[in-house]
Design a protein around this motif. Structure first.
Motif, mmCIF file in Angstrom:
data_model
loop_
_atom_site.group_PDB
_atom_site.id
_atom_site.type_symbol
_atom_site.label_atom_id
_atom_site.label_comp_id
_atom_site.label_asym_id
_atom_site.label_seq_id
_atom_site.Cartn_x
_atom_site.Cartn_y
_atom_site.Cartn_z
ATOM 1 N N GLN A 181 14.031 20.288 -56.502
ATOM 2 C CA GLN A 181 13.769 21.715 -56.418
ATOM 3 C C GLN A 181 14.570 22.320 -55.271
ATOM 4 O O GLN A 181 14.996 21.623 -54.353
ATOM 5 C CB GLN A 181 12.270 21.981 -56.198
ATOM 6 C CG GLN A 181 11.718 21.395 -54.909
ATOM 7 C CD GLN A 181 10.211 21.529 -54.821
ATOM 8 O OE1 GLN A 181 9.512 21.484 -55.818
ATOM 9 N NE2 GLN A 181 9.690 21.696 -53.598
ATOM 10 N N TYR A 182 14.806 23.626 -55.363
ATOM 11 C CA TYR A 182 15.529 24.361 -54.337
ATOM 12 C C TYR A 182 14.670 25.541 -53.885
ATOM 13 O O TYR A 182 13.979 26.172 -54.695
ATOM 14 C CB TYR A 182 16.852 24.884 -54.891
ATOM 15 C CG TYR A 182 17.817 23.802 -55.324
ATOM 16 C CD1 TYR A 182 18.613 23.136 -54.403
ATOM 17 C CD2 TYR A 182 17.924 23.442 -56.673
ATOM 18 C CE1 TYR A 182 19.502 22.142 -54.802
ATOM 19 C CE2 TYR A 182 18.803 22.451 -57.076
ATOM 20 C CZ TYR A 182 19.588 21.812 -56.143
ATOM 21 O OH TYR A 182 20.453 20.829 -56.547
ATOM 22 N N LYS A 212 13.696 29.310 -52.927
ATOM 23 C CA LYS A 212 14.119 30.651 -53.316
ATOM 24 C C LYS A 212 13.926 31.606 -52.149
ATOM 25 O O LYS A 212 13.211 31.307 -51.188
ATOM 26 C CB LYS A 212 13.319 31.113 -54.540
ATOM 27 C CG LYS A 212 13.563 30.257 -55.779
ATOM 28 C CD LYS A 212 12.556 30.553 -56.873
ATOM 29 C CE LYS A 212 12.743 31.915 -57.483
ATOM 30 N NZ LYS A 212 11.835 32.127 -58.655
ATOM 31 N N ASP A 267 12.232 34.238 -51.875
ATOM 32 C CA ASP A 267 10.867 34.721 -51.678
ATOM 33 C C ASP A 267 9.918 33.637 -51.152
ATOM 34 O O ASP A 267 8.715 33.843 -51.043
ATOM 35 C CB ASP A 267 10.309 35.309 -52.980
ATOM 36 C CG ASP A 267 10.199 34.265 -54.092
ATOM 37 O OD1 ASP A 267 10.482 33.071 -53.838
ATOM 38 O OD2 ASP A 267 9.848 34.642 -55.226
ATOM 39 N N SER A 311 9.257 30.744 -52.581
ATOM 40 C CA SER A 311 8.813 29.829 -53.630
ATOM 41 C C SER A 311 9.895 28.787 -53.918
ATOM 42 O O SER A 311 10.966 28.811 -53.300
ATOM 43 C CB SER A 311 8.463 30.608 -54.901
ATOM 44 O OG SER A 311 9.611 31.270 -55.403
ATOM 45 N N GLN A 312 9.625 27.890 -54.844
ATOM 46 C CA GLN A 312 10.563 26.816 -55.175
ATOM 47 C C GLN A 312 11.046 26.945 -56.612
ATOM 48 O O GLN A 312 10.260 27.246 -57.514
ATOM 49 C CB GLN A 312 9.902 25.450 -54.984
ATOM 50 C CG GLN A 312 9.460 25.155 -53.566
ATOM 51 C CD GLN A 312 10.624 24.923 -52.633
ATOM 52 O OE1 GLN A 312 11.662 24.393 -53.037
ATOM 53 N NE2 GLN A 312 10.478 25.326 -51.385
ATOM 54 N N PHE A 313 12.350 26.719 -56.796
ATOM 55 C CA PHE A 313 12.935 26.675 -58.133
ATOM 56 C C PHE A 313 13.062 25.212 -58.534
ATOM 57 O O PHE A 313 13.832 24.460 -57.930
ATOM 58 C CB PHE A 313 14.304 27.354 -58.160
ATOM 59 C CG PHE A 313 14.967 27.328 -59.498
ATOM 60 C CD1 PHE A 313 14.569 28.184 -60.507
ATOM 61 C CD2 PHE A 313 15.999 26.431 -59.767
ATOM 62 C CE1 PHE A 313 15.173 28.163 -61.752
ATOM 63 C CE2 PHE A 313 16.616 26.398 -61.013
ATOM 64 C CZ PHE A 313 16.197 27.273 -62.003
#
Length: 274
Positions: free
Chosen positions: A29-30, A32, A34, A36-38
Motif C-alpha cells: 500500500q501507498y 495518500k 488525505d 489514508s492508504q491506497f
C-alpha cells in the motif's frame, strides 16, 4: 527433419516440496495525501519452482509490475515476505536479474560493453579472460556477434531487447524477471524474440517470472499463468496450469483443442474483471 522429443513441463514434474521462490501474504500500500492508504496488492501467495516459467497477467493497474519489483528487491512490501531458496529477499541481488520493457541500455556503451559491465560487476572472481569468454558466449547466444561493437542507437528494438536478455543471462542468475519484455516490439519481431528467449531457456533452465498483457504469449511460454484480479486491492484470482508439452511450436499449438481451452479459460477470467 525429425522434431525434438516432447517432454512434460517442469511444473508437472516438480513436487510440492520443490519450492524455490515463495511469495507469502504480500500486501502493498501507498500513503495518500488525505492520510489514508491506497492498497495495490492484498494477500498475494505464490510459489515458483527452480526451473518453472511463470507469467503474471491482469488488467492495467492491478499491480503486476509492483509484484515483480518486490521479488526483485526494488520495492519493499508493506506486509508479508518473499524468500528465495529459504532466504529472505530484502534488496536487489545478482541471483535475480531483471529485463525491462524499455531496454535500459547505456547509450554510450557498445553491445559488448553493456554486457561486460554487468559481468564485471557480478563475476569479479573470474579472470579477465573468463569474463571476456562469458560476454562473447552470450552475445553469440542471442545472435548479435555481428553487432557486438555497435551502440544502442544503431540497433533495432528487437536487437536492443536481445542485448538486455544477454546481459541478464550472462550474470548467471538463479531467477530471471521479465517486465513485459516484448511489449514495445512490432508484430513481426515479437514472435521471433519470444521463440528465441524460449529456446535459450530450454537450454539453460532457470526460474522465470514474466509480466505480460498477452494471453497467447503467456500460453506459448509458460508452465503456469497467474491471473490477478483488478486493482486496487488486487489479489490472485486464479492460477492456470499450462500442461502443454515442450518444446513448443506456436503453429502446432494453435492446431490443438487444449490450447484453445486454456486460452478461453484465461479470457473468461479477464472478461469477468473487465
Amino acid at each position: 527433419m525429425t522434431r525434438p522429443q516432447s517432454f512434460p513441463s517442469p511444473a508437472a514434474m516438480e513436487s510440492p516440496n520443490d519450492t524455490f521462490l515463495a511469495i507469502e501474504h504480500i500486501h502493498k500500500q501507498y500513503p495518500k495525501a488525505d492520510g489514508s492508504q491506497f492498497v495495490v496488492l492484498e494477500d498475494i501467495n505464490l510459489t515458483i519452482g527452480a526451473q518453472e516459467y511463470v507469467s503474471v497477467i491482469g488488467h492495467s493497474g492491478c499491480g503486476k509490475s509492483t509484484l515483480l519489483r518486490i521479488v526483485a528487491g526494488l520495492e519493499k512490501p508493506s506486509a508479508g515476505h518473499v524468500t528465495l531458496e529459504g532466504k529472505l529477499i530484502r534488496r536487489p541481488g545478482a541471483d535475480r536479474m531483471m529485463v525491462f520493457q524499455g531496454y535500459a541500455l547505456l547509450p554510450w556503451l557498445t553491445v559488448r560493453d553493456n554486457i561486460r559491465l554487468a559481468v564485471d560487476e557480478v563475476h569479479k572472481h573470474l579472470s579477465k579472460g573468463d569474463r571476456r569468454h562469458l560476454v562473447n558466449e552470450h552475445i553469440h547466444m542471442v545472435n548479435l556477434t555481428a553487432a557486438a561493437d555497435k551502440y544502442p542507437h544503431e540497433l533495432s528494438g528487437g536487437m536492443k531487447q536481445r542485448v538486455g536478455v544477454a546481459r541478464a543471462l550472462a550474470t548467471r542468475p538463479k531467477m530471471l524477471l521479465l517486465d513485459e519484455p516484448f511489449g514495445a516490439l512490432d508484430a513481426l519481431t515479437r514472435p521471433k524474440l519470444q521463440t528465441q528467449v524460449l529456446d535459450i531457456w530450454e537450454n539453460h533452465r532457470q526460474a522465470v517470472m514474466m509480466i505480460t498483457h498477452d494471453i497467447d504469449e503467456a500460453l506459448f511460454m509458460s508452465d503456469k499463468i497467474v491471473m490477478l484480479t483488478n486493482g486496487p486491492q488486487a489479489t490472485i484470482g486464479q492460477v492456470l496450469t499450462v500442461d502443454l508439452p515442450r518444446p513448443r511450436h506456436i503453429h502446432e499449438l494453435r492446431e490443438t483443442q487444449k490450447y484453445y481451452d486454456l486460452r478461453n479459460e484465461a479470457l473468461d477470467f479477464l472478461e469477468r474483471y473487465q
